[in-house]
Design an enzyme around this catalytic site. Structure first.
Site, PDB file in Angstrom:
ATOM      1  CE  LYS A 125      -4.425   1.092   0.222  1.00 25.53           C
ATOM      2  NZ  LYS A 125      -5.607   0.376  -0.288  1.00 25.53           N
ATOM      3  CG  ASP A 165      -7.339   3.440  -0.912  1.00 25.26           C
ATOM      4  OD1 ASP A 165      -7.931   2.357  -0.831  1.00 25.26           O
ATOM      5  OD2 ASP A 165      -7.309   4.259   0.032  1.00 25.26           O
TER       6      ASP A 165
HETATM    7  P1  NDP Z   1     -12.835   7.885  -3.063  1.00 26.81           P
HETATM    8  O1  NDP Z   1     -11.760   8.882  -2.860  1.00 26.81           O
HETATM    9  O2  NDP Z   1     -13.362   7.656  -4.420  1.00 26.81           O
HETATM   10  O3  NDP Z   1     -14.091   8.240  -2.122  1.00 26.81           O
HETATM   11  C1  NDP Z   1     -13.946   8.306  -0.741  1.00 26.81           C
HETATM   12  C2  NDP Z   1     -15.267   8.777  -0.144  1.00 26.81           C
HETATM   13  O4  NDP Z   1     -15.208   8.671   1.259  1.00 26.81           O
HETATM   14  C3  NDP Z   1     -15.572  10.227  -0.442  1.00 26.81           C
HETATM   15  O5  NDP Z   1     -16.954  10.410  -0.483  1.00 26.81           O
HETATM   16  C4  NDP Z   1     -14.950  10.937   0.753  1.00 26.81           C
HETATM   17  O6  NDP Z   1     -15.482  12.215   1.022  1.00 26.81           O
HETATM   18  C5  NDP Z   1     -15.272   9.968   1.859  1.00 26.81           C
HETATM   19  N1  NDP Z   1     -14.245  10.086   2.911  1.00 26.81           N
HETATM   20  C6  NDP Z   1     -12.905   9.890   2.791  1.00 26.81           C
HETATM   21  N2  NDP Z   1     -12.278  10.107   3.953  1.00 26.81           N
HETATM   22  C7  NDP Z   1     -13.252  10.458   4.820  1.00 26.81           C
HETATM   23  C8  NDP Z   1     -13.252  10.800   6.195  1.00 26.81           C
HETATM   24  N3  NDP Z   1     -12.098  10.837   6.893  1.00 26.81           N
HETATM   25  N4  NDP Z   1     -14.444  11.075   6.768  1.00 26.81           N
HETATM   26  C9  NDP Z   1     -15.607  11.037   6.055  1.00 26.81           C
HETATM   27  N5  NDP Z   1     -15.664  10.724   4.755  1.00 26.81           N
HETATM   28  C10 NDP Z   1     -14.514  10.439   4.150  1.00 26.81           C
HETATM   29  O7  NDP Z   1     -12.286   6.524  -2.421  1.00 26.81           O
HETATM   30  P2  NDP Z   1     -12.786   5.027  -2.644  1.00 26.81           P
HETATM   31  O8  NDP Z   1     -14.257   5.013  -2.888  1.00 26.81           O
HETATM   32  O9  NDP Z   1     -11.892   4.396  -3.628  1.00 26.81           O
HETATM   33  O10 NDP Z   1     -12.452   4.377  -1.236  1.00 26.81           O
HETATM   34  C11 NDP Z   1     -13.395   4.296  -0.162  1.00 26.81           C
HETATM   35  C12 NDP Z   1     -12.975   3.216   0.819  1.00 26.81           C
HETATM   36  O11 NDP Z   1     -12.934   1.950   0.121  1.00 26.81           O
HETATM   37  C13 NDP Z   1     -11.598   3.365   1.454  1.00 26.81           C
HETATM   38  O12 NDP Z   1     -11.623   2.818   2.756  1.00 26.81           O
HETATM   39  C14 NDP Z   1     -10.708   2.491   0.570  1.00 26.81           C
HETATM   40  O13 NDP Z   1      -9.539   2.063   1.234  1.00 26.81           O
HETATM   41  C15 NDP Z   1     -11.665   1.337   0.318  1.00 26.81           C
HETATM   42  N6  NDP Z   1     -11.342   0.511  -0.840  1.00 26.81           N
HETATM   43  C16 NDP Z   1     -11.256   1.041  -2.089  1.00 26.81           C
HETATM   44  C17 NDP Z   1     -10.967   0.227  -3.168  1.00 26.81           C
HETATM   45  C18 NDP Z   1     -10.970   0.744  -4.569  1.00 26.81           C
HETATM   46  O14 NDP Z   1     -10.910  -0.085  -5.492  1.00 26.81           O
HETATM   47  N7  NDP Z   1     -11.062   2.033  -4.805  1.00 26.81           N
HETATM   48  C19 NDP Z   1     -10.676  -1.195  -2.992  1.00 26.81           C
HETATM   49  C20 NDP Z   1     -10.866  -1.687  -1.652  1.00 26.81           C
HETATM   50  C21 NDP Z   1     -11.170  -0.845  -0.617  1.00 26.81           C
HETATM   51  P3  NDP Z   1     -14.660  13.551   0.635  1.00 26.81           P
HETATM   52  O15 NDP Z   1     -14.816  13.661  -0.842  1.00 26.81           O
HETATM   53  O16 NDP Z   1     -15.327  14.640   1.385  1.00 26.81           O
HETATM   54  O17 NDP Z   1     -13.248  13.321   1.067  1.00 26.81           O
END
Ligand code: NDP
Length: 452
Positions: A125, A165
């Site tokens: 990571k 991510d």
């Molecule tokens: P994105 O950046 O596309 O979206 C993240 C979302 O979560 C946004 O809506 C963001 O809001 C919100 N968010 C992030 N940090 C916070 C926080 N501290 N508090 C509240 N809201 C928050 O990321 P992903 O959708 O790719 O990832 C989401 C989760 O899924 C993570 O935990 C990631 O590790 C996990 N994941 C992702 C994978 C992938 O293929 N992308 C694979 C496996 C797991 P804002 O825009 O306001 O920051």
């Protein structure tokens, strides 16, 4: 003191400032007590002591010039955690909260998750404390180019293959891949999540969200139920959340919430296809805030984050299923209790470690269908693995082919976790199932490879 406690004390003493890493280690090692009793060879080979130590940690300076010509400096990381069963594989996260402890927790989880996919991938990571929010495309490009100017020497299609991510989507992967190709003068599958015209796989953007929903459907199948008509709470509004909503709609579920770090929307009429298209445009193109959803659709209410609350009101609505898809520790003990109180009996984690240990205990005590992230969100890295295969073979599978493979993989992961939990005397406990099944594959490979 139990062996699990002993390990945890050791980790805390060595790296006291890494609470998320402690949490991830504790969860896995607790499940492993059952395995270590039956298999003394893992202790004799010091597999646990080795598996919690990254094979390599890379930290570097990322200097770049903003649009005003001012020098900015960020910190870059890559954790190469374990390569016993394949090249390091895992995403890059760009978010101001990124630090060594958070990336070590994510890399550690990734090792077990990747083992569960049945594909030959080790765990890693990386990322940076850079915040893409509010930056121009030009600034994001300059940052990505500087980041890759150091990272390129540590990665490679057979060594370490990063992906996206939080904060790293198609745009960032494009700039990173462009710089790698330029420096190396070669076009190889060194990153996944690439655009379709330059080596990407169909279904990769959809895979994590789709996979989390397939996993929920498999869990429901064990009770002869489906997602049809189920009310679903979804957090986040990024990649994972969007495609979770999309697959829920395909399978007849009714998603009613979405969020970002500023607040959440509740739409009791359901977030249908047209509304989802609005969210995709809002988040992926306009890079706006989820509050705008409630301005556009009068059926929805927007609730801004209230820092005085010690729980997240998004989890306090009547529903059947929950899909946390934002970030780590977004469901605490109080939230878990609220979910149960509101009738939720299916939790499928799209995010990594979104539930605190107190929350996990509440889910397990109530014997709900609880799919932990390392199993439920493994669809993303699985299709990344399929992207690597297609790149090596220089061919491209159709949407239907990839989706079918994804479904099969999620079913396999589910069945493996389910059967492993049963085999180790904790039926229905997917946490133990996922931790033990993932561990066994990596641990056996580590023993085969000798003391390395
Ligand atoms: P994105 O950046 O596309 O979206 C993240 C979302 O979560 C946004 O809506 C963001 O809001 C919100 N968010 C992030 N940090 C916070 C926080 N501290 N508090 C509240 N809201 C928050 O990321 P992903 O959708 O790719 O990832 C989401 C989760 O899924 C993570 O935990 C990631 O590790 C996990 N994941 C992702 C994978 C992938 O293929 N992308 C694979 C496996 C797991 P804002 O825009 O306001 O920051």
């Amino acid at each position: 003191m139990s062996f699990a406690q002993e390990i945890l004390e050791r980790v805390k003493a060595k790296d006291p400032a890494q609470p998320e890493f402690h949490q991830a280690v504790m969860e896995v090692v607790n499940s492993l007590e059952l395995v270590l009793e039956r298999h003394p060879e893992y202790r004799a080979h010091k597999v646990i002591e080795r598996i919690i130590e990254p094979e390599r940690v890379i930290m570097f300076r990322v200097p770049w010039l903003d649009d005003q010509g001012v020098i900015q400096v960020n910190r870059g990381f890559r954790i190469e955690m374990n390569s016993a069963i394949g090249p390091y594989k895992g995403g890059l996260r760009f978010h101001p909260s990124v630090n060594l402890g958070i990336l070590k927790f994510l890399a550690f989880e990734q090792v077990f998750k990747n083992a569960l996919t049945t594909l030959p991938m080790g765990g890693g990571k990386g990322g940076s404390d850079f915040d893409p929010k509010g930056k121009s495309d030009n600034e994001v490009m300059k940052f990505c180019q500087s980041f890759m100017t150091e990272l390129f020497r540590h990665i490679g299609p057979d060594t370490d293959v990063p992906a996206g991510d939080i904060g790293v989507g198609a745009r960032e992967i494009g700039y990173l891949f462009g710089q790698y190709k330029r420096i190396m003068n070669e076009f190889t599958g060194v990153l996944t999540g690439k655009g379709l015209n330059w080596g990407g796989s169909l279904i990769r953007p959809e895979a994590t969200g789709y996979g989390a929903v397939y996993f929920a459907a498999e869990m429901l199948k064990t009770r002869n139920e489906t997602l049809e008509g189920k009310i679903c709470l979804v957090s986040g509004s990024g990649n994972v959340a969007q495609y979770t909503v999309e697959k829920l709609l395909h399978l007849g579920g009714i998603p009613v919430t979405l969020s970002d770090s500023s607040g959440y929307i509740f739409d009791p009429e359901g977030i249908g296809y047209e509304k989802l298209e609005f969210v995709k445009e809002l988040k992926n193109v306009k890079r706006g805030r989820i509050a705008e959803y409630a301005e556009k659709y009068k059926s929805a209410t927007y609730f801004p984050v209230d820092p005085k609350l010690d729980y997240n009101p998004l989890w306090d609505h009547k529903a059947h299923c929950a899909f946390p898809s934002a970030t780590q520790n977004e469901i605490n003990g109080k939230d878990a209790a609220n979910l149960i109180k509101n009738g939720v009996y299916v939790v499928s984690e799209g995010a990594n470690m979104p539930t605190t240990p107190e929350g996990v205990d509440i889910f397990l005590d109530n014997k709900i269908l609880y799919g932990p992230g390392k199993a439920a969100n493994a669809g993303g890295v699985s299709v990344s693995g399929l992207e690597m295969t297609q790149n090596s073979m220089r061919l491209r599978w159709s949407r239907e082919e990839v989706d079918k493979k994804l479904q099969e993989i999620m079913k396999n992961i589910h069945d493996n976790c389910y059967q492993t939990a049963e085999r180790f005397g904790t039926p229905g406990n997917y946490v133990n199932g996922a931790n033990i099944a993932g561990f066994l594959k990596v641990a056996d490979a580590m023993i085969d490879l000798g003391v390395v």
